[in-house]
Design a protein around this motif. Structure first.
Motif, PDB file in Angstrom:
ATOM      1  N   GLU A  48       0.823  -1.197   0.000  1.00 38.61           N
ATOM      2  CA  GLU A  48       0.000   0.000   0.000  1.00 38.61           C
ATOM      3  C   GLU A  48       0.863   1.255   0.000  1.00 38.61           C
ATOM      4  OE1 GLU A  48      -1.947  -3.031   2.859  1.00 38.61           O
ATOM      5  OE2 GLU A  48       0.042  -2.186   2.516  1.00 38.61           O
ATOM      6  N   LEU A  92      -5.379   6.277  -1.778  1.00 44.89           N
ATOM      7  CA  LEU A  92      -4.523   5.152  -1.437  1.00 44.89           C
ATOM      8  C   LEU A  92      -4.370   4.247  -2.654  1.00 44.89           C
ATOM      9  CD1 LEU A  92      -5.871   4.090   2.084  1.00 44.89           C
ATOM     10  CD2 LEU A  92      -4.208   5.879   1.492  1.00 44.89           C
ATOM     11  N   CYS A 123      -2.656   0.296  -3.949  1.00 45.33           N
ATOM     12  CA  CYS A 123      -2.175  -1.025  -3.540  1.00 45.33           C
ATOM     13  C   CYS A 123      -1.632  -1.708  -4.793  1.00 45.33           C
ATOM     14  CB  CYS A 123      -3.296  -1.835  -2.920  1.00 45.33           C
ATOM     15  SG  CYS A 123      -2.887  -3.559  -2.589  1.00 45.33           S
ATOM     16  N   TRP A 151     -10.335  -3.341   0.853  1.00 45.73           N
ATOM     17  CA  TRP A 151      -9.634  -2.459   1.764  1.00 45.73           C
ATOM     18  C   TRP A 151     -10.224  -2.650   3.162  1.00 45.73           C
ATOM     19  CZ3 TRP A 151      -5.363   0.339   0.742  1.00 45.73           C
ATOM     20  CH2 TRP A 151      -5.053   0.603  -0.593  1.00 45.73           C
ATOM     21  N   ARG A 158      -9.449  -1.392   7.433  1.00 47.21           N
ATOM     22  CA  ARG A 158      -8.760  -0.426   8.271  1.00 47.21           C
ATOM     23  C   ARG A 158      -8.870  -0.855   9.729  1.00 47.21           C
ATOM     24  NH1 ARG A 158     -12.704   4.906   7.810  1.00 47.21           N
ATOM     25  NH2 ARG A 158     -14.482   4.077   9.000  1.00 47.21           N
ATOM     26  N   ILE A 164     -13.693   2.666  -4.354  1.00 47.47           N
ATOM     27  CA  ILE A 164     -12.683   1.662  -4.683  1.00 47.47           C
ATOM     28  C   ILE A 164     -12.660   1.478  -6.190  1.00 47.47           C
ATOM     29  CG2 ILE A 164     -14.292  -0.281  -4.419  1.00 47.47           C
ATOM     30  CD1 ILE A 164     -11.951  -1.913  -3.290  1.00 47.47           C
ATOM     31  N   LEU A 206      -8.082   3.410  -3.504  1.00 46.53           N
ATOM     32  CA  LEU A 206      -9.165   3.819  -2.613  1.00 46.53           C
ATOM     33  C   LEU A 206      -9.134   5.339  -2.538  1.00 46.53           C
ATOM     34  CD1 LEU A 206     -11.464   2.765  -0.750  1.00 46.53           C
ATOM     35  CD2 LEU A 206      -9.881   3.121   1.161  1.00 46.53           C
ATOM     36  N   TYR A 219      -4.603   1.526   7.170  1.00 43.14           N
ATOM     37  CA  TYR A 219      -5.392   0.999   6.065  1.00 43.14           C
ATOM     38  C   TYR A 219      -4.621  -0.129   5.369  1.00 43.14           C
ATOM     39  CZ  TYR A 219      -8.870   4.638   6.528  1.00 43.14           C
ATOM     40  OH  TYR A 219      -9.888   5.435   7.000  1.00 43.14           O
ATOM     41  N   TYR A 220      -5.342  -1.222   5.130  1.00 44.17           N
ATOM     42  CA  TYR A 220      -4.737  -2.415   4.552  1.00 44.17           C
ATOM     43  C   TYR A 220      -5.447  -2.830   3.275  1.00 44.17           C
ATOM     44  CZ  TYR A 220      -2.830  -3.019   9.267  1.00 44.17           C
ATOM     45  OH  TYR A 220      -2.199  -2.844  10.469  1.00 44.17           O
ATOM     46  N   CYS A 221      -4.659  -3.264   2.328  1.00 45.48           N
ATOM     47  CA  CYS A 221      -5.164  -3.898   1.126  1.00 45.48           C
ATOM     48  C   CYS A 221      -5.129  -5.400   1.346  1.00 45.48           C
ATOM     49  CB  CYS A 221      -4.257  -3.495  -0.040  1.00 45.48           C
ATOM     50  SG  CYS A 221      -4.522  -4.357  -1.569  1.00 45.48           S
ATOM     51  N   TRP A 239      -2.170  -9.981   2.646  1.00 45.45           N
ATOM     52  CA  TRP A 239      -2.295  -8.622   3.186  1.00 45.45           C
ATOM     53  C   TRP A 239      -1.040  -7.818   2.901  1.00 45.45           C
ATOM     54  CZ3 TRP A 239      -6.658  -6.999   5.889  1.00 45.45           C
ATOM     55  CH2 TRP A 239      -7.582  -8.001   6.211  1.00 45.45           C
TER      56      TRP A 239
END
Length: 134
Positions: free
Chosen positions: A6, A20, A22, A36, A38, A69, A80, A93-95, A124
């Motif tokens: 990310e 954002l 990824c 996504w 968080r 998205i 995002l 924040y994670y993809c 992840w």
């Protein structure tokens, strides 16, 4: 496992916007459910948006109407777009990438479905921090 990275997080003032991204070196988006998530300090990880390979989208109520998205398959990048940010959006924040279907209790379920279940996503990124200030 899919390698995800990310970028785009950082500090932003309330009502501001961030984009954002990824990235994945593989052709991930055509085979997986992409999402996504968080996680704010002291809170559980929250799934906020998904896109499946047919382009179907889904958003959690907490971000609906403010976040978008999208993906660029030619660049292997998931995005995002976050608008009208507020302090409650402060989080890591994670993809994530998951198989399109998963099995539980002898039944098949669709991964890209609300509410998103972090447990069924196998890949992840390390995350990118978003901090919204007044």
């Amino acid at each position: 496992q899919v390698h995800l990275v990310e970028s785009g997080g950082g500090p932003v003032k309330s009502s501001g916007s961030l984009l954002l991204a990824c990235e994945s070196p593989e052709y991930t988006y055509r085979r997986h459910c992409m999402a996504w998530f968080r996680q704010a300090p002291g809170k559980e990880r929250e799934g906020i948006a998904f896109i499946d390979r047919e382009g179907e989208l889904g958003y959690a109520d907490s971000v609906k109407g403010r976040f978008t998205i999208s993906q660029d398959n030619t660049k292997n990048t998931l995005f995002l777009q976050m608008n009208n940010l507020n302090s409650e959006d402060t989080a890591m924040y994670y993809c994530a990438a998951g198989s399109r279907r998963y099995s539980s209790g002898g039944r098949l379920y669709t991964t890209c479905n609300l509410p998103l279940d972090a447990e069924v996503f196998g890949s992840w990124g390390p995350g990118t921090q978003v901090t919204v200030s007044p």
